[in-house]
Every structure is written in structure tokens, then in C-alpha cells.
Write an enzyme that holds these catalytic residues in place. Structure first.
Site, PDB file in Angstrom:
ATOM      1  N   GLY A   1     103.311 -53.256  10.929  1.00 45.02           N
ATOM      2  CA  GLY A   1     102.013 -53.749  10.458  1.00 45.02           C
ATOM      3  C   GLY A   1     100.925 -53.157  11.319  1.00 45.02           C
TER       4      GLY A   1
ATOM      5  CB  ALA B   1     116.543 -51.959  12.268  1.00 45.62           C
TER       6      ALA B   1
ATOM      7  CE  LYS C   1      92.706 -47.885   9.876  1.00 41.53           C
ATOM      8  NZ  LYS C   1      92.651 -46.471  10.154  1.00 41.53           N
TER       9      LYS C   1
ATOM     10  CB  VAL D   1      89.344 -47.395  19.280  1.00 40.35           C
ATOM     11  CG1 VAL D   1      88.960 -45.998  19.725  1.00 40.35           C
ATOM     12  CG2 VAL D   1      90.768 -47.398  18.740  1.00 40.35           C
TER      13      VAL D   1
ATOM     14  CG  PHE E   1     108.126 -45.511  17.149  1.00 41.53           C
ATOM     15  CD1 PHE E   1     107.568 -45.485  18.415  1.00 41.53           C
ATOM     16  CD2 PHE E   1     107.461 -46.185  16.144  1.00 41.53           C
ATOM     17  CE1 PHE E   1     106.360 -46.112  18.676  1.00 41.53           C
ATOM     18  CE2 PHE E   1     106.247 -46.813  16.384  1.00 41.53           C
ATOM     19  CZ  PHE E   1     105.701 -46.767  17.656  1.00 41.53           C
TER      20      PHE E   1
ATOM     21  CG  PHE F   1      96.900 -39.787  19.823  1.00 38.21           C
ATOM     22  CD1 PHE F   1      97.603 -39.611  18.642  1.00 38.21           C
ATOM     23  CD2 PHE F   1      95.939 -38.845  20.175  1.00 38.21           C
ATOM     24  CE1 PHE F   1      97.369 -38.508  17.820  1.00 38.21           C
ATOM     25  CE2 PHE F   1      95.704 -37.743  19.361  1.00 38.21           C
ATOM     26  CZ  PHE F   1      96.415 -37.572  18.176  1.00 38.21           C
ATOM     27  CG  LEU F   2      93.913 -46.665  22.088  1.00 35.88           C
ATOM     28  CD1 LEU F   2      94.284 -47.969  21.428  1.00 35.88           C
ATOM     29  CD2 LEU F   2      92.666 -46.856  22.927  1.00 35.88           C
ATOM     30  CE  LYS F   3     102.505 -47.156  23.528  1.00 34.24           C
ATOM     31  NZ  LYS F   3     102.153 -45.929  24.246  1.00 34.24           N
TER      32      LYS F   3
ATOM     33  CB  CYS G   1      97.074 -47.601  13.191  1.00 30.54           C
ATOM     34  SG  CYS G   1      95.633 -47.845  14.248  1.00 30.54           S
TER      35      CYS G   1
HETATM   36  N1  LIG Z   1      93.322 -50.238  16.922  1.00 26.02           N
HETATM   37  C1  LIG Z   1      94.094 -49.222  17.260  1.00 26.02           C
HETATM   38  O1  LIG Z   1      95.165 -49.381  17.846  1.00 26.02           O
HETATM   39  C2  LIG Z   1      93.661 -47.817  16.974  1.00 26.02           C
HETATM   40  C3  LIG Z   1      94.321 -46.755  17.623  1.00 26.02           C
HETATM   41  C4  LIG Z   1      93.899 -45.459  17.351  1.00 26.02           C
HETATM   42  C5  LIG Z   1      92.871 -45.236  16.439  1.00 26.02           C
HETATM   43  N2  LIG Z   1      92.277 -46.291  15.803  1.00 26.02           N
HETATM   44  C6  LIG Z   1      91.179 -46.013  14.882  1.00 26.02           C
HETATM   45  O2  LIG Z   1      89.947 -46.244  15.555  1.00 26.02           O
HETATM   46  C7  LIG Z   1      88.973 -46.765  14.648  1.00 26.02           C
HETATM   47  C8  LIG Z   1      88.456 -48.100  15.146  1.00 26.02           C
HETATM   48  O3  LIG Z   1      89.549 -49.011  15.129  1.00 26.02           O
HETATM   49  P1  LIG Z   1      89.470 -50.430  15.860  1.00 26.02           P
HETATM   50  O4  LIG Z   1      90.828 -51.027  15.783  1.00 26.02           O
HETATM   51  O5  LIG Z   1      88.821 -50.242  17.188  1.00 26.02           O
HETATM   52  O6  LIG Z   1      88.457 -51.196  14.872  1.00 26.02           O
HETATM   53  P2  LIG Z   1      87.730 -52.590  15.106  1.00 26.02           P
HETATM   54  O7  LIG Z   1      87.545 -53.185  13.780  1.00 26.02           O
HETATM   55  O8  LIG Z   1      88.417 -53.368  16.185  1.00 26.02           O
HETATM   56  O9  LIG Z   1      86.292 -52.168  15.692  1.00 26.02           O
HETATM   57  C9  LIG Z   1      85.304 -51.501  14.961  1.00 26.02           C
HETATM   58  C10 LIG Z   1      83.937 -52.007  15.422  1.00 26.02           C
HETATM   59  O10 LIG Z   1      82.923 -51.197  14.847  1.00 26.02           O
HETATM   60  C11 LIG Z   1      81.792 -52.036  14.602  1.00 26.02           C
HETATM   61  N3  LIG Z   1      80.884 -51.351  13.683  1.00 26.02           N
HETATM   62  C12 LIG Z   1      81.005 -51.145  12.357  1.00 26.02           C
HETATM   63  N4  LIG Z   1      79.964 -50.431  11.887  1.00 26.02           N
HETATM   64  C13 LIG Z   1      79.159 -50.157  12.948  1.00 26.02           C
HETATM   65  C14 LIG Z   1      77.939 -49.434  13.115  1.00 26.02           C
HETATM   66  N5  LIG Z   1      77.342 -48.805  12.107  1.00 26.02           N
HETATM   67  N6  LIG Z   1      77.401 -49.367  14.348  1.00 26.02           N
HETATM   68  C15 LIG Z   1      77.992 -49.978  15.389  1.00 26.02           C
HETATM   69  N7  LIG Z   1      79.158 -50.659  15.294  1.00 26.02           N
HETATM   70  C16 LIG Z   1      79.732 -50.752  14.094  1.00 26.02           C
HETATM   71  C17 LIG Z   1      82.424 -53.310  14.070  1.00 26.02           C
HETATM   72  O11 LIG Z   1      81.553 -54.410  14.148  1.00 26.02           O
HETATM   73  C18 LIG Z   1      83.647 -53.446  15.004  1.00 26.02           C
HETATM   74  O12 LIG Z   1      83.340 -54.219  16.153  1.00 26.02           O
HETATM   75  C19 LIG Z   1      89.673 -46.829  13.283  1.00 26.02           C
HETATM   76  O13 LIG Z   1      89.408 -45.655  12.585  1.00 26.02           O
HETATM   77  C20 LIG Z   1      91.141 -46.884  13.652  1.00 26.02           C
HETATM   78  O14 LIG Z   1      91.962 -46.378  12.648  1.00 26.02           O
HETATM   79  C21 LIG Z   1      92.626 -47.579  16.063  1.00 26.02           C
END
Ligand SMILES: NC(=O)c1ccc[n+]([C@@H]2O[C@H](COP(=O)([O-])OP(=O)(O)OC[C@H]3O[C@@H](n4cnc5c(N)ncnc54)[C@H](O)[C@@H]3O)[C@@H](O)[C@H]2O)c1
Length: 457
Positions: free
Chosen positions: A267, A262, A273, A11, A259, A155-157, A270
Site C-alpha cells: 500500500g 509474501a 499510484k 518528502v 522485497f 527515493f526515501l522510504k 507510492c
Molecule cells: N511519501 C513518500 O514516501 C515518497 C517517496 C518518494 C517520492 N514521493 C513523491 O513525492 C511527492 C510528495 O509526496 P508526499 O508523500 O510528501 O506528499 P504529501 O501529501 O505528504 O505532501 C505534499 C504537500 O504539498 C502541499 N502542497 C500542495 N500544493 C501546494 C502548493 N501549490 N504550494 C505549496 N504546498 C503545496 C500539501 O499541502 C502537502 O502538505 C509525491 O509526488 C510522491 O509521489 C513520496
């Protein structure tokens, strides 16, 4: 505008790169030196279509920098996005330690007004905790610097993240009504203005409602998947084609087509959890979310559906059996293996004595890393996995092919080759990629999800 992104993961990196593309000056911070080194050497630590070009272009133009320097990151951005991970804690609630660590860092170093944006998916009430963490640091320094905490869930995928960020169907922003809140609102409005040229996409609301909206969206999508999976399992018993049913109900505009596929379970980082975290929030308030409880239980069971079909066909003891597996990532166009259904299938097959040959277009390195964790109790089984360079090479002498991820490259294979390379022409299709009638015409024994009527024909 001057923007800091804290957390350069899926993100954070996409948000930073896309905001730089619009002309903003972006500072991306991460605690992971390896990630920052890769980015500063011109690489990309994740697989995300189109992202490498956007990052390279903006890095060359000097609009995006990557660093582990916390003080510099706080000094840079008038708007500080928190985009760190919120993994599940042991009890399923969202673990806020990274979010609050980021907040404390801002409080430690800020010297002027900042807008702090919670972009991570966080439970209702987190903005208050972020506020408290920052204020705590300011109090220690006896500083009266002002700030505002805004909720702007993402909300990105994965797999279409750049496209989704650049053309969002909605932008949800939760702001409070204080004077600082209205300054924050004006800055957020200015930041997102380029996305609003065609029509207004921002949904303004209070902070808690914005936090809740993200969970509600993911819970709804997960519900649709589990609903169809449950019906598909029944369809297999009663001789119904779930694909026909999907078309039949999806054409109702109140239901829609999205969505409703079947398959062998959802997984990723998102849905699993976030459904769990929402259930935990409910418990904290003495409530029970009965629908979501079932959504999660159905999904856990569904991840075993391919294994169960294979056991039914080949028996519980798979010693001496060999299987090809196409697809490891939790969905196509990503290398993300978090909560991927392939991990459940591989565990079932290998622990039952089988050997496997797997192929995934991009997730094989990440798979090697996570499977080491999954098989920490039985590392010798990892020797029974062969990583094949292409889909066809995975098939040689396999008793059957199992398809777990719906990569485009798997959709129209040369079936003559598939048949000649497999030991038996048997396919377990966890994503319903093929038509049972076509498979039957090719003399391939086909096991889809909820497609029994045609399989029996
Ligand atoms: N991945 C998705 O498709 C998606 C979509 C929408 C929302 N989200 C949400 O966005 C958030 C991030 O998800 P993600 O998939 O990008 O996670 P990710 O694990 O890919 O990235 C998180 C990053 O944060 C870094 N980090 C941790 N603590 C830190 C700190 N104190 N300072 C600086 N960097 C730090 C980590 O090293 C890691 O690189 C989550 O809450 C997730 O639920 C994810």
C-alpha cells in the site's frame, strides 16, 4: 545555499530538514496553514523517526523556516524544490495540478535566475510542462528572467526517511545541456556535495530519463512483491513454505533477498499510484505494460487474502464474531494510511457483520480520519471499531487475531497472554511474523501467507 521547498509533506519536510542540517538556509512553504502552524509551534505533522530532532535543532539555529507566504518563498531560494503531492487522477494518471500550481507561483514572483527542481514523482514530460507553466507567467509579465528545470526524484522510504536522505544509495539528477542547464548542474552538484564525500552517488542523466527512473524503481519493487504474493498463494495450495523458498532464491546474488516477502499486499502513497501512472503513460503512447497490469491486479486481490482466509474459517456471515487487528498503517514506523491493506480488511470484516478491536502504535488517529471516508456510505459501522491502547488490550474475547502491519512490537508477544485473552487461539498473520512450527507447539491455530506445509503438520 538558499533553498525553498514547496510542499512540506513527507518528502518536502524531510528534504528541507536534512538540507538545513547540512548548513543550508531552508524556507519550507505549504498551502496547508494547519501544517505550518504545527511546525511553527514546535510540532511535527507526521510520524517519521528522527525527524522531530532534526527539525527542532535547525529551527532553533534559524536554518529552517515554515510559512504560507508564496512571494517570500520564491524570493528566498536560488533552488526551488517542488515536493507537492501527485495523487492519482480518476483515470490513474498522475494529477499534476499541484505541481503546475507551484510552477505558476514561481513564474509569477521570480525576479532573477532560479533552478526549479521537480522532486515530486512525475511522469515523463512533466519538466516540459513545468517549464511551460513558468514561461507562461513570465510572458504575461513580459519578463526575460532565465530559469532551468531539473528532475531530482526522491527515493526515501517512509519510516526510514531521514536515514535514507542523509545516506542515499543514489542521487538521480536529470539536467538539460543548455547554458542554463549547466548552471543548474553546477548548483545541484554543490548542493549534493556533502553526500558524495565517500564515493560518487550522483547519476547524471537527461531530464526525461530521470523522471522515468523513479517509476521504474517503484514498478520493479512492486513487481517483486506481487510475484512473491502470487507464488505464496500457490504455495498454500501445494503444501510449500514460501519462507523456505524466499531463502532459497534470495541467496542467488542475481535475485537478492530484498522485497521478496509474501504478505497481504503493498500500500502506501507510492507503489499503487506510481504503477498505475506508469501504465497510463504507456497507454498515452499506445503501449500496454502487461507485467505491471498484472502486478496491480495481483496486489488488489492480495489485499483481500486475510479476509478470504477469515471467511473460509468462520463463514461469510460474521455477525456475532469479534476480531482483533494488529497494525493499521501501510507499513511500520509511519502513520501513513494511504492505500493500507488494513482498510480493505476492516471493510470486509465490518460489512460482514463483525466487530473489531484494533491497535496501531502510531496510526490510530489517522485511521479514524480515513475510515470515516471509507465508511461514508455506512457510518454506523464505525461504532463497531474499538481502538485499543496496546496490542494485548485489543485481544480480549476475540475469535481470532489478524496481523496486518509488521511493527516490531508485534514480533515477540507473550503468547500465553495472547492465548488467554483471545476467545479462540487463532492467528491470521498477514506478514508472516511467526514460525508455524512454533505456533503449532503452542497449540495456536496459525494461518500465514504461503506457509501451509507447516500449518498442516
Ligand atoms: N511519501 C513518500 O514516501 C515518497 C517517496 C518518494 C517520492 N514521493 C513523491 O513525492 C511527492 C510528495 O509526496 P508526499 O508523500 O510528501 O506528499 P504529501 O501529501 O505528504 O505532501 C505534499 C504537500 O504539498 C502541499 N502542497 C500542495 N500544493 C501546494 C502548493 N501549490 N504550494 C505549496 N504546498 C503545496 C500539501 O499541502 C502537502 O502538505 C509525491 O509526488 C510522491 O509521489 C513520496
Amino acid at each position: 545555499m538558499k533553498i525553498t521547498i514547496i510542499g512540506t509533506g513527507y518528502v518536502g519536510l524531510v528534504t528541507g530538514a536534512c538540507l538545513a542540517e547540512l548548513g543550508n538556509e531552508v524556507f519550507c512553504l505549504d498551502v496547508d496553514q494547519r501544517k505550518i502552524d504545527i511546525l511553527n509551534n514546535g510540532g511535527i505533522p507526521i510520524h517519521e523517526p528522527g525527524l522531530a530532532d532534526v527539525v527542532a535543532r535547525n529551527r532553533a539555529a534559524g536554518r529552517i523556516v515554515f510559512s504560507t507566504d508564496v512571494a517570500a518563498s520564491v524570493a528566498h531560494g536560488d533552488i526551488q524544490f517542488i515536493a507537492v503531492g501527485t495523487p492519482p487522477d480518476e483515470d490513474g494518471s498522475a494529477d499534476l495540478q499541484y505541481v503546475l500550481a507551484a510552477a505558476r507561483n514561481i513564474g509569477k514572483h521570480m525576479t532573477g535566475f532560479k533552478v526549479i527542481v521537480d522532486k515530486s514523482t512525475v511522469p515523463v514530460g512533466t519538466a516540459d510542462k513545468v517549464k511551460g507553466a513558468i514561461q507562461g507567467e513570465l510572458n504575461q509579465r513580459v519578463s526575460d528572467v532565465k530559469f532551468s528545470v531539473v528532475s531530482n526524484p526522491e527515493f526515501l522510504k517512509e519510516g526510514a526517511a531521514v536515514e535514507d536522505f542523509m545516506r542515499p544509495d543514489r542521487i538521480v539528477i536529470g539536467c538539460d545541456d543548455s547554458a542554463d542547464g549547466s548552471t543548474a548542474r553546477a548548483q545541484m552538484k554543490a548542493l549534493y556535495m556533502p553526500f558524495n564525500r565517500n564515493h560518487e552517488r550522483i547519476h547524471w542523466m537527461d531530464v526525461r530519463s530521470a523522471e522515468f527512473t523513479k517509476y521504474a524503481a517503484n514498478a520493479m519493487l512492486a513487481t517483486r512483491i506481487s510475484f512473491m504474493n502470487e507464488l505464496a498463494n500457490l504455495a498454500d495450495h501445494v503444501g510449500v513454505d514460501i519462507e523456505a523458498v524466499r531463502h532459497g532464491i534470495g541467496s542467488d546474488p542475481r535475485i537478492g533477498h530484498s522485497f521478496l516477502y509474501a504478505g497481504c499486499g503493498y500500500g502506501g502513497s507510492c507503489f499503487p499510484k506510481d504503477v498505475q501512472a506508469l501504465e497510463r503513460t504507456a497507454q498515452e503512447y499506445g503501449q500496454q505494460l502487461m507485467i505491471l497490469n498484472s502486478v496491480e491486479a495481483v496486489n488488489e486481490k492480495q489485499k483481500q487474502v486475510l479476509g478470504n482466509k477469515i471467511f473460509k474459517r468462520f463463514g461469510k456471515d460474521l455477525a456475532g464474531k469479534h476480531f482483533a487487528v494488529w497494525g493499521l498503517a501501510f507499513k511500520p514506523n509511519t502513520d501513513d494510511m494511504r492505500a493500507a491493506s488494513s482498510r480493505v480488511l476492516l471493510s470486509e470484516l465490518l460489512r460482514a457483520g463483525a466487530t473489531v478491536a484494533v491497535h496501531d502504535p502510531v496510526a490510530m488517529e489517522e485511521a479514524k480520519r480515513v475510515l470515516e471516508l471509507d465508511f461514508a456510505d455506512a457510518p454506523q459501522l464505525l461504532k463497531n471499531i474499538r481502538y485499543a491502547d496496546n496490542p494485548m488490550d485489543a485481544l480480549d474475547k476475540a475469535d481470532a487475531l489478524a496481523i496486518v502491519t509488521e511493527w516490531k512490537a508485534f514480533r515477540s508477544p507473550n503468547f500465553d497472554q495472547v492465548k488467554s485473552r483471545l476467545k479462540n487461539p487463532v492467528i491470521f498473520d498477514g506478514r508472516n511474523l511467526f514460525e508455524p512450527s512454533v505456533m503449532s507447539g503452542l497449540n495456536i491455530e496459525y494461518h500465514g501467507i504461503g506457509r501451509s506445509v507447516l500449518t498442516r503438520a
